[in-house]
Design a protein around this motif. Sequence first.
Motif, short mmCIF file in Angstrom:
data_model
loop_
_atom_site.label_atom_id
_atom_site.label_comp_id
_atom_site.label_asym_id
_atom_site.label_seq_id
_atom_site.Cartn_x
_atom_site.Cartn_y
_atom_site.Cartn_z
N LEU A 1 0.84 -1.05 0.22
CA LEU A 1 0.33 -0.10 0.01
C LEU A 1 0.57 1.16 0.18
O LEU A 1 1.92 1.45 1.05
N ASN A 2 0.55 2.12 -0.86
CA ASN A 2 1.01 3.24 -0.92
C ASN A 2 0.40 4.52 -0.39
O ASN A 2 -0.60 4.82 -1.12
N LEU A 3 0.59 5.01 0.81
CA LEU A 3 -0.61 5.93 1.34
C LEU A 3 0.08 7.26 1.10
O LEU A 3 -0.46 8.38 1.47
N ASN A 4 1.41 7.42 0.61
CA ASN A 4 1.95 8.54 0.25
C ASN A 4 1.12 9.65 -0.92
O ASN A 4 0.36 8.94 -1.79
N LEU A 5 1.33 10.86 -0.97
CA LEU A 5 0.77 11.75 -2.01
C LEU A 5 1.54 11.77 -3.37
O LEU A 5 1.28 12.33 -4.13
N ILE A 6 2.56 10.72 -3.23
CA ILE A 6 3.38 10.85 -4.57
C ILE A 6 3.75 9.60 -5.14
O ILE A 6 3.67 8.45 -4.28
N GLU A 7 3.87 9.09 -6.18
CA GLU A 7 4.17 7.66 -6.74
C GLU A 7 5.44 7.36 -6.48
O GLU A 7 6.65 7.93 -6.06
N LEU A 8 5.49 5.81 -6.32
CA LEU A 8 6.70 5.30 -6.20
C LEU A 8 7.04 4.76 -7.38
O LEU A 8 6.26 4.13 -8.12
N LYS A 9 8.36 4.71 -7.62
CA LYS A 9 8.88 4.03 -8.73
C LYS A 9 10.07 3.02 -8.64
O LYS A 9 10.50 2.93 -7.67
N THR A 10 10.07 2.12 -9.50
CA THR A 10 10.90 1.04 -9.57
C THR A 10 10.67 0.24 -8.01
O THR A 10 11.84 0.13 -7.46
N VAL A 11 9.62 -0.26 -7.79
CA VAL A 11 9.28 -0.83 -6.51
C VAL A 11 9.98 -2.50 -6.55
O VAL A 11 9.55 -3.15 -7.68
N GLU B 1 5.62 1.24 -11.47
CA GLU B 1 5.07 2.47 -10.87
C GLU B 1 4.05 2.27 -9.78
O GLU B 1 3.27 1.20 -10.31
N LEU B 2 3.82 2.69 -8.72
CA LEU B 2 2.78 2.56 -7.76
C LEU B 2 2.11 3.90 -7.35
O LEU B 2 2.82 4.70 -6.82
N GLY B 3 1.12 4.37 -7.82
CA GLY B 3 0.68 5.59 -7.78
C GLY B 3 0.43 6.12 -6.37
O GLY B 3 0.27 5.31 -5.57
N PRO B 4 0.12 7.32 -6.23
CA PRO B 4 0.07 7.80 -5.04
C PRO B 4 -1.57 7.23 -4.56
O PRO B 4 -2.39 6.93 -5.04
N GLN B 5 -1.37 6.93 -3.12
CA GLN B 5 -2.69 6.40 -2.34
C GLN B 5 -3.39 5.39 -3.23
O GLN B 5 -4.38 5.14 -3.58
N SER B 6 -2.37 4.34 -3.64
CA SER B 6 -2.92 3.14 -4.12
C SER B 6 -2.06 1.85 -3.69
O SER B 6 -1.40 2.04 -2.64
N PHE B 7 -2.61 0.78 -4.24
CA PHE B 7 -1.99 -0.62 -3.82
C PHE B 7 -1.84 -1.63 -4.93
O PHE B 7 -2.53 -1.30 -5.95
N ALA B 8 -1.11 -2.29 -4.80
CA ALA B 8 -0.74 -3.53 -5.82
C ALA B 8 -0.75 -4.65 -4.98
O ALA B 8 0.11 -5.07 -3.84
N LYS B 9 -1.17 -5.82 -5.64
CA LYS B 9 -1.09 -7.42 -5.21
C LYS B 9 0.38 -7.72 -5.58
O LYS B 9 0.84 -7.57 -6.72
N ILE B 10 1.19 -8.23 -4.53
CA ILE B 10 2.44 -8.55 -4.75
C ILE B 10 2.35 -10.25 -5.12
O ILE B 10 3.14 -10.51 -6.05
N GLU B 11 1.96 -11.02 -4.31
CA GLU B 11 1.94 -12.48 -4.39
C GLU B 11 0.93 -13.25 -3.50
O GLU B 11 0.37 -12.68 -2.56
N PRO B 12 0.38 -14.37 -3.96
CA PRO B 12 -0.41 -15.12 -3.08
C PRO B 12 0.62 -15.58 -2.17
O PRO B 12 1.65 -15.73 -2.37
N ILE B 13 0.02 -16.20 -1.00
CA ILE B 13 0.72 -16.41 0.23
C ILE B 13 -0.10 -17.97 0.59
O ILE B 13 -1.14 -17.65 0.84
N ASP B 14 0.85 -18.95 0.95
CA ASP B 14 0.07 -20.13 1.40
C ASP B 14 -0.05 -20.34 3.07
O ASP B 14 0.87 -20.06 3.73
N PRO B 15 -1.07 -20.38 3.56
CA PRO B 15 -1.31 -20.25 4.93
C PRO B 15 -0.28 -21.46 5.73
O PRO B 15 0.06 -21.33 6.74
#
Length: 131
Positions: free
Chosen positions: A31-41, A67-81
């Motif tokens: 989750l990017n809660l910042n008001l600016i985008e993140l690059k090359t995450v 790129e991960l836009g301001p105040q946005s989110f992205a799925k990284i990966e599934p995780i097995d319990p």
Amino acid sequence: MKKDIDFQPVTGVKLAIVKERNNTDWNVYILNLNLIELKTVMITSKGYGILEGEKRLTSTLRHIIEELGPQSFAKIEPIDPGVFSLTNEFWVSYYILDQIFDKKFIFTPGSFDPTNFQKIPELGLEGILHS
């Protein structure tokens, strides 16, 4: 060299491990809660610890999000319990403008206790939030 890089403290970036609406799948989100985008995450993940009396180490997975836009989110990966009884480590590096940021997020086995679950409004799901 790494010692020559000026790493600033990470703020406004969180990781969440959540149960999806179907109640069977679990996924890891950034989750990017910042008001600016993140690059090359760049994100690496691995699990390690003792499982059934044996030392275990999962494969290391690597992900990149351009790129991960301001105040946005992205799925990284599934995780097995099945790996919730291990320590799960996510190393996140990204750029804001020309500055690099770097943080290790660690979810210990105790993190997955249902009493630690919370509603994550940005995702509309319940899970564990780490900042």
